[in-house]
Write a protein that holds these residues in place. Structure first.
Motif, PDB file in Angstrom:
ATOM      1  N   ILE A 151       1.052  -1.157  -0.105  1.00  0.00           N
ATOM      2  CA  ILE A 151       0.108   0.027   0.167  1.00  0.00           C
ATOM      3  C   ILE A 151       0.661   1.205   0.082  1.00  0.00           C
ATOM      4  O   ILE A 151       0.626   2.176  -0.762  1.00  0.00           O
ATOM      5  N   VAL A 152       2.050   1.242   0.749  1.00  0.00           N
ATOM      6  CA  VAL A 152       2.762   2.469   0.843  1.00  0.00           C
ATOM      7  C   VAL A 152       3.572   2.550  -0.665  1.00  0.00           C
ATOM      8  O   VAL A 152       3.683   3.598  -0.880  1.00  0.00           O
ATOM      9  N   ASN A 153       3.959   1.853  -1.137  1.00  0.00           N
ATOM     10  CA  ASN A 153       4.416   1.551  -2.415  1.00  0.00           C
ATOM     11  C   ASN A 153       3.457   2.074  -3.621  1.00  0.00           C
ATOM     12  O   ASN A 153       3.954   2.967  -4.327  1.00  0.00           O
ATOM     13  N   ASN A 154       2.531   1.638  -3.391  1.00  0.00           N
ATOM     14  CA  ASN A 154       1.300   2.221  -4.402  1.00  0.00           C
ATOM     15  C   ASN A 154       1.181   3.802  -4.160  1.00  0.00           C
ATOM     16  O   ASN A 154       0.697   4.655  -5.152  1.00  0.00           O
ATOM     17  N   LEU A 155       1.047   4.132  -2.748  1.00  0.00           N
ATOM     18  CA  LEU A 155       0.817   5.661  -2.755  1.00  0.00           C
ATOM     19  C   LEU A 155       2.123   6.400  -3.021  1.00  0.00           C
ATOM     20  O   LEU A 155       1.782   7.578  -3.800  1.00  0.00           O
TER      21      LEU A 155
END
Length: 334
Positions: free
Chosen positions: A190-194
């Motif tokens: 999720i952090v990478n997608n953000l």
């Protein structure tokens, strides 16, 4: 004998003299400390609790000793009245609305009374005035506050201990994040997608900046539309023409609608022919009659042509038509 007695008298006299000197010096010293020989006035203050204050304790004003406590006595049911002797020289600095507060001479020193001067616009205090009292936290109040703070601290540490234990055991969201590797990987994804979304947004913002810069380029279409009145007037005229065309099309559509409505009604000839079966049959019958009449007329004309009276006329006409038809052909062949 007389010499020894004389010496003894001299020694006794000297002893008494020095004793009187010491006594007088002591009286003046103690009197100076207690301000016994200084002009003073008496003022009072009523306290709920004096916390161990005693007669002889000092009275301070702005860090300067200006008097002492003279007497202490009960006042009313549970209050204590303190009578203070104040130097007359300090009278001009203490006003009618002055207040008194219990304090300590140092951290664990004797109790003292501290005076606060009040509003300079108020009149000076006078002998026998009663001052207001400022409430002071007693040692018991302070200890109660410390006890309450300790209880709150114990509660906080207990809750933190329980929370840390639950986190270590993997309970709750935080514990699951720390203990469950798959959930941690999902959170990392999720952090990478953000982060990717942030980079994409930054790129899009840059492209929008370039696009707006192109729109603002001098000589471009957007610049002409926004700044050139001629282009704007042409666009406005075109829009007006389109509006008029749309209006005409609407009028034509309305006329066609009216015409179609007319065709569907029987109050006109065309509508009557299309919608009234009886009229249509009558027209059909009339057309049939006309066809029969024309056929009879042809037959009559054929009979007239074979009549001996008019036979010569028709023959001459046929010859003339035949000659007229052959003459252009001969000219063309030549």
């Amino acid at each position: 004998m007389q010499t020894a007695e004389t010496k003894r008298n001299i020694l006794v006299g000297l002893f008494i003299f020095f004793g009187l000197v010491i006594f007088i010096v002591g009286i003046f010293t103690l009197g100076g400390q207690q301000k016994s020989f200084v002009k003073s006035l008496r003022i009072n203050a009523v306290f709920n609790d004096i916390g161990g204050l005693k007669p002889g304790n000092n009275v301070w004003f702005s860090g300067v000793k200006i008097g002492t406590v003279k007497t202490i006595k009960f006042y009313g049911r549970s209050q204590v009245e303190v009578n203070m002797s104040i130097e007359q020289s300090a009278q001009q600095y203490i006003r009618k609305d002055a207040s008194a507060k219990l304090s300590s001479d140092g951290l664990i020193g004797n109790k003292i009374i501290v005076l606060f001067g009040g509003n300079p616009k108020m009149p000076e205090i006078e002998d026998g005035d009663i001052l207001q009292v400022q409430k002071e936290l007693s040692t018991d109040d302070i200890m109660k506050t410390f006890q309450q703070n300790n209880e709150n601290l114990i509660g906080i540490t207990t809750n933190f201990k329980k929370l840390s234990t639950d986190i270590v055991k993997g309970k709750g969201t935080a514990g699951a994040l720390l203990a469950d590797s798959s959930l941690a990987m999902s959170f990392r994804a999720i952090v990478n997608n953000l982060q990717k979304t942030t980079r994409t947004s930054a790129k899009l913002a840059g492209q929008l900046g370039v696009f707006t810069a192109k729109l603002n380029t001098k000589g471009g279409l957007a610049d002409k539309v926004m700044t050139d009145t001629t282009v704007f007037n042409k666009l406005q005229a075109t829009a007006n023409q389109l509006q008029k065309t749309a209006g005409n099309a609407s009028a034509i559509t309305e006329n066609l609608t009216k015409a179609s409505n007319k065709l569907n009604s029987t109050d006109n000839a065309m509508g009557l022919l299309l919608n009234d079966a009886k009229t249509a049959n009558q027209v059909k019958t009339t057309m049939g009659n006309l066809e029969q009449s024309s056929q009879k007329l042809n037959d009559d004309l054929e009979a007239v042509q074979h009549n001996f009276l008019l036979r010569g006329f028709f023959k001459k006409k046929e010859k003339a038509e035949a000659a007229a038809a052959t003459t252009p052909k001969a000219t063309t062949n030549e």
